[in-house]
Design a protein around this motif. Structure first.
Motif, PDB file in Angstrom:
ATOM      1  N   ARG A 275       0.854  -1.227  -0.165  1.00  0.00           N
ATOM      2  CA  ARG A 275      -0.033  -0.103  -0.044  1.00  0.00           C
ATOM      3  C   ARG A 275       0.828   1.340  -0.051  1.00  0.00           C
ATOM      4  N   ILE A 276       2.210   1.121   0.117  1.00  0.00           N
ATOM      5  CA  ILE A 276       3.015   2.314   0.260  1.00  0.00           C
ATOM      6  C   ILE A 276       3.687   2.516  -1.220  1.00  0.00           C
ATOM      7  N   VAL A 277       3.530   1.701  -2.177  1.00  0.00           N
ATOM      8  CA  VAL A 277       4.020   1.746  -3.118  1.00  0.00           C
ATOM      9  C   VAL A 277       3.292   2.794  -4.361  1.00  0.00           C
ATOM     10  N   LEU A 278       4.087   3.901  -4.554  1.00  0.00           N
ATOM     11  CA  LEU A 278       3.351   4.997  -5.414  1.00  0.00           C
ATOM     12  C   LEU A 278       3.452   4.683  -6.709  1.00  0.00           C
ATOM     13  N   PRO A 279       2.286   5.172  -7.614  1.00  0.00           N
ATOM     14  CA  PRO A 279       2.582   5.187  -8.964  1.00  0.00           C
ATOM     15  C   PRO A 279       3.854   5.697  -9.633  1.00  0.00           C
ATOM     16  N   ASP A 280       4.582   6.675  -9.083  1.00  0.00           N
ATOM     17  CA  ASP A 280       5.758   7.239  -9.532  1.00  0.00           C
ATOM     18  C   ASP A 280       6.973   6.551  -8.852  1.00  0.00           C
ATOM     19  N   SER A 281       6.917   5.348  -8.144  1.00  0.00           N
ATOM     20  CA  SER A 281       7.881   4.578  -7.614  1.00  0.00           C
ATOM     21  C   SER A 281       8.626   3.818  -8.862  1.00  0.00           C
ATOM     22  N   THR A 282       9.871   3.552  -8.903  1.00  0.00           N
ATOM     23  CA  THR A 282      10.438   2.591  -9.845  1.00  0.00           C
ATOM     24  C   THR A 282      10.080   1.217  -9.783  1.00  0.00           C
ATOM     25  N   ALA A 283       9.296   0.574 -10.783  1.00  0.00           N
ATOM     26  CA  ALA A 283       9.126  -0.802 -10.995  1.00  0.00           C
ATOM     27  C   ALA A 283      10.182  -1.501 -11.742  1.00  0.00           C
ATOM     28  N   VAL A 284      10.682  -1.151 -12.727  1.00  0.00           N
ATOM     29  CA  VAL A 284      11.494  -1.982 -13.440  1.00  0.00           C
ATOM     30  C   VAL A 284      12.750  -1.170 -13.992  1.00  0.00           C
ATOM     31  N   ILE A 285      14.030  -1.924 -13.849  1.00  0.00           N
ATOM     32  CA  ILE A 285      15.285  -1.290 -14.680  1.00  0.00           C
ATOM     33  C   ILE A 285      15.426  -2.144 -15.690  1.00  0.00           C
ATOM     34  N   ALA A 286      15.058  -1.589 -16.821  1.00  0.00           N
ATOM     35  CA  ALA A 286      14.994  -2.290 -18.022  1.00  0.00           C
ATOM     36  C   ALA A 286      16.254  -1.956 -19.006  1.00  0.00           C
ATOM     37  N   TYR A 287      17.199  -3.001 -19.082  1.00  0.00           N
ATOM     38  CA  TYR A 287      18.402  -2.610 -19.837  1.00  0.00           C
ATOM     39  C   TYR A 287      18.306  -2.859 -21.414  1.00  0.00           C
ATOM     40  N   THR A 288      18.682  -1.863 -22.077  1.00  0.00           N
ATOM     41  CA  THR A 288      18.449  -1.971 -23.383  1.00  0.00           C
ATOM     42  C   THR A 288      19.552  -3.029 -24.020  1.00  0.00           C
ATOM     43  N   SER A 289      19.371  -3.732 -25.117  1.00  0.00           N
ATOM     44  CA  SER A 289      20.077  -4.742 -25.522  1.00  0.00           C
ATOM     45  C   SER A 289      21.522  -4.151 -25.916  1.00  0.00           C
TER      46      SER A 289
ATOM     47  N   CYS B  71      17.361   1.669 -17.993  1.00  0.00           N
ATOM     48  CA  CYS B  71      16.194   2.569 -18.216  1.00  0.00           C
ATOM     49  C   CYS B  71      15.313   2.408 -17.023  1.00  0.00           C
ATOM     50  N   ALA B  72      14.966   3.437 -16.302  1.00  0.00           N
ATOM     51  CA  ALA B  72      14.259   3.536 -14.919  1.00  0.00           C
ATOM     52  C   ALA B  72      12.801   3.342 -15.355  1.00  0.00           C
ATOM     53  N   LEU B  73      11.782   2.638 -15.197  1.00  0.00           N
ATOM     54  CA  LEU B  73      10.510   2.435 -15.535  1.00  0.00           C
ATOM     55  C   LEU B  73       9.578   2.743 -14.242  1.00  0.00           C
ATOM     56  N   SER B  74       8.762   3.553 -14.103  1.00  0.00           N
ATOM     57  CA  SER B  74       7.746   3.429 -13.079  1.00  0.00           C
ATOM     58  C   SER B  74       6.584   2.569 -13.194  1.00  0.00           C
ATOM     59  N   HIS B  75       5.832   2.466 -12.158  1.00  0.00           N
ATOM     60  CA  HIS B  75       4.748   1.663 -12.036  1.00  0.00           C
ATOM     61  C   HIS B  75       3.622   2.597 -13.065  1.00  0.00           C
ATOM     62  N   ARG B  76       3.604   3.470 -12.912  1.00  0.00           N
ATOM     63  CA  ARG B  76       2.803   4.327 -13.813  1.00  0.00           C
ATOM     64  C   ARG B  76       2.884   4.208 -15.279  1.00  0.00           C
ATOM     65  N   GLY B  77       4.295   4.391 -15.625  1.00  0.00           N
ATOM     66  CA  GLY B  77       4.728   3.960 -16.843  1.00  0.00           C
ATOM     67  C   GLY B  77       4.629   2.852 -17.554  1.00  0.00           C
ATOM     68  N   VAL B  78       4.689   1.780 -16.763  1.00  0.00           N
ATOM     69  CA  VAL B  78       4.367   0.390 -16.943  1.00  0.00           C
ATOM     70  C   VAL B  78       2.887   0.117 -17.324  1.00  0.00           C
ATOM     71  N   ALA B  79       2.180   0.854 -16.353  1.00  0.00           N
ATOM     72  CA  ALA B  79       0.753   0.281 -16.572  1.00  0.00           C
ATOM     73  C   ALA B  79       0.060   1.341 -17.494  1.00  0.00           C
ATOM     74  N   SER B  80       0.591   2.536 -17.803  1.00  0.00           N
ATOM     75  CA  SER B  80       0.103   3.544 -18.591  1.00  0.00           C
ATOM     76  C   SER B  80      -0.621   2.926 -19.956  1.00  0.00           C
ATOM     77  N   PRO B  81       0.638   2.472 -21.030  1.00  0.00           N
ATOM     78  CA  PRO B  81       0.111   1.750 -22.193  1.00  0.00           C
ATOM     79  C   PRO B  81      -0.960   0.642 -22.251  1.00  0.00           C
ATOM     80  N   CYS B  82      -0.644  -0.159 -21.221  1.00  0.00           N
ATOM     81  CA  CYS B  82      -1.682  -1.277 -21.113  1.00  0.00           C
ATOM     82  C   CYS B  82      -3.039  -0.838 -20.601  1.00  0.00           C
ATOM     83  N   ASP B  83      -3.056  -0.030 -19.701  1.00  0.00           N
ATOM     84  CA  ASP B  83      -4.566   0.516 -19.214  1.00  0.00           C
ATOM     85  C   ASP B  83      -5.066   1.136 -20.828  1.00  0.00           C
TER      86      ASP B  83
END
Length: 635
Positions: free
Chosen positions: A176-190, A199-211
């Motif tokens: 419950r303390i995880v915020l939308p702008d918290s970092t969810a993934v550190i995705a390394y480009t190939s 690349c630091a991707l937030s919870h909001r960023g990952v969810a946005s295109p899906c939603d």
């Protein structure tokens, strides 16, 4: 510059973290099938796992992570293929506020060490003993790395046991303390050159295109007659596209199965047994499926029938496209009659190869060839070709429903803006844009210009906002005459020939454009067997080689037909082995490492041009006169 955006409604904003959607589904619809798994790789049976069962597994694993000292903000790498445990582990890490660092399981020792150090990982999850040895060989240089968990050695079960004393309230409070702008993934480009970049991707960023896609296009994935959509996940979760597929399934309530093996036989078997209703893949998979259709038909003596059916499918789809875009009446009577005939005799059999239930598909990773897109639409499987990149958490564009246009990647998603700069570079602004590069503020500032992400991709927007990708900015070739050539269109066209598996266009500081070509081993074997060459062994081999030269030459000529004369391929060489991840010439996401390929084949490239330059120079002022006929040197 020009702006473009779509009309569908923007999805409601995220209020928590990515794990919340799983917990919400488990509370509202506990018996809904969420994941599907097989008892073993050879089995054709799939066991469905409900939302509440997945939720409970995630909670139990989250407790074990807490007991092991994993806290909010800690980074844990996952170095595994696309399998059931990946999803459960991913959501358990998010539930406790940890950050996921995906690593391709095929990564080299140096790449693994770089990512684990650069991301400051405190733990890493691997699949097997070999991966344990890889990580173990670099542990001495990684003082922050405290845990190495091996999936095949029962690591998750051990974590669950370790966390039995942790109360449920602990996991709930962390989630419950995880915020939308918290970092969810550190995705390394190939990384086509140098070290991978995080690349630091937030919870909001990952969810946005899906939603956004679920809000505007979710109804299109529902199979005819209703029912739960299902997706077979086989794309690597180590890539942002694979993570996006996972997010779409979990957030959209779609049943997701996992296939860890990317080889053709395993994927084909999984498709037939799982029978998905929606198919997500990259262009090379759609190309391979088409070539398999063609080869199978030719082997059965029905090659001519298949080609007529394929032409009819493309003509039918093109007529439908003109109609939905207001440019024509749609398929005529004769075309509809032919299409109906091939539907009964050909098309439904082709769809059966994908399990028989797929109604639509998505292609991503790179643009899908227009002719291939029309073919799939014509056989009853529309492929939504979209665009995105790691720095945008995947989705940037999609095809507008009812106004789809093959050959483009559609229009900007709602809430996302696209511009094309004066030099052709695509700029993106929106909620999915990443937070920045890990430990690299200078590169972050260079990529984010006044709130706009400079993608490095080249493209054009038409008057209706449809985006066409024309290549990568860094891939543009400049010949010695000063001509700038984007290789993407030529390479795409070459790959459409059944014999050609890969193609790399070269020509920097050369008098003309050239190409390095590899052949599809399966189709090559069939092609050799279909030749009727009766003579002694030496003569037979010479005739086969001549015939192969002519066939590849025809493919080069077909590719040249889509570009100007100055951009056309004048020399080429067929290589003995393919570009592969193992030889360092492909990235783990199957993209060409152009610089590495040019270095690796420097002698062959030099010889290719030198052999051509030794031919008698033709008269005329044009420097390219001597290169008018494509060379066909074989290695």
């Amino acid at each position: 510059m020009r702006d473009s955006a779509l009309a569908p409604p923007v999805a409601p904003p995220l209020t928590g973290g990515l794990a919340d959607s799983l917990f919400e589904t488990a509370a509202l619809d506990p018996t809904r099938p969420m994941l599907a798994r097989r008892p073993d790789a050879a089995s054709d049976s799939w066991e469905e796992v409900t939302a509440v069962e997945v939720r409970d597994q995630v909670v139990d694993l989250a407790k074990g992570l807490v007991a092991s000292g994993i806290s909010p903000g800690h980074r844990v790498a996952v170095m595994a293929r696309t399998r059931y445990e990946w999803t459960v582990l991913c959501y358990a890490l998010w539930a406790v506020g940890a950050e996921v660092v995906p690593i391709y399981p095929t990564s080299s020792r140096d790449q693994v060490e770089w990512i684990l150090r650069d991301a400051d990982c405190v733990g890493v999850v691997v699949e097997d003993e070999q991966a344990v040895m890889t990580v173990g060989s670099v542990c001495g240089a990684l003082p922050r790395l405290r845990h190495v968990w091996q999936l095949d050695a029962g690591a998750l079960e051990q974590l669950v046991g370790r966390g039995e004393f942790i109360p449920l309230a602990t996991v709930e409070s962390l989630r419950r303390i995880v915020l939308p702008d918290s970092t969810a993934v550190i995705a390394y480009t190939s990384g086509t050159t140098g070290h991978p970049i995080g690349c630091a991707l937030s919870h909001r960023g990952v969810a946005s295109p899906c939603d956004t896609l679920l809000a505007g296009w979710g109804h299109t994935v529902v199979p005819p007659g209703g029912g739960q959509p299902s997706v077979l996940a086989f794309l690597p979760f180590s890539h942002v596209y694979g993570l996006m597929v996972q997010g779409l399934c979990i957030r959209g309530g779609m049943l997701m199965g996992h296939e860890p093996d990317l080889n053709e036989a395993a994927l084909s078997s999984a498709l037939r047994s799982f029978r998905p209703t929606y198919f997500c893949a990259v262009p090379s998979v759609f190309e391979k499926i088409y070539k398999n259709f063609l080869r199978t038909a030719q082997q059965a003596g029905r090659g001519a029938l298949f080609e007529r059916a394929a032409d009819t499918a493309r003509d039918f789809a093109a007529a439908l496209e003109r109609h939905r875009l207001g440019g024509g009446p749609g398929p005529g009577f004769d075309l509809r009659l032919q299409h109906a005939l091939f539907e009964r005799t050909v098309y439904r059999k082709l769809r059966a190869a994908l399990g028989g239930r797929v109604v639509r598909a998505t292609s991503g990773g790179s643009p899908l060839n227009r002719e291939l897109s029309l073919f799939y639409e014509g056989i009853g499987l529309y492929v939504n070709d979209g665009y995105g990149l790691t720095e945008t958490c995947g989705g940037v564009t999609a095809q507008p429903e009812g106004r789809e246009m093959s050959g483009t990647v559609g229009q900007a998603l709602p809430g996302t803006d696209i511009r094309v700069a004066d030099d052709g570079e695509i700029l993106v602004r929106g909620p999915a844009v990443f937070q920045g590069y890990v430990h690299d503020e200078a590169r972050t500032r260079a990529a984010l210009r006044g709130g706009w992400l400079a993608t490095g991709d080249l493209g054009r927007l038409d008057s209706h906002g449809y985006l066409t990708i024309t290549g990568r900015k860094k891939d543009v070739i400049k010949t010695s005459s000063g001509k700038s050539v984007s290789p993407a269109a030529l390479e795409e066209r070459l790959r459409m020939h059944p014999l050609i598996q890969q193609a790399v266009v070269v020509g920097d500081n050369r008098p003309c454009v050239g190409a390095l070509i590899t052949l599809d081993p399966d189709f090559l074997a069939y092609w050799r067997g279909s030749l009727s060459v009766q003579s002694d062994e030496r003569s037979r081999q010479a005739r086969e080689e001549n015939a192969l030269r002519e066939e590849v030459g025809r493919a080069v000529a077909a590719a040249n037909s889509v570009v100007s004369r100055a951009e056309s391929i004048r020399v080429f060489r067929v290589l003995a082995e393919p570009f592969d991840v193992t030889n360092g010439l492909l990235t783990p996401s199957m993209k060409l490492r152009r610089d590495a390929i040019v270095r690796h084949y420097a002698l062959e490239i030099d010889a290719m041009y030198q052999a051509r330059s030794r031919l008698p120079r033709q008269s005329g002022p044009d420097e390219l006169a001597q290169w008018d006929d494509a060379d066909n040197v074989f290695r």
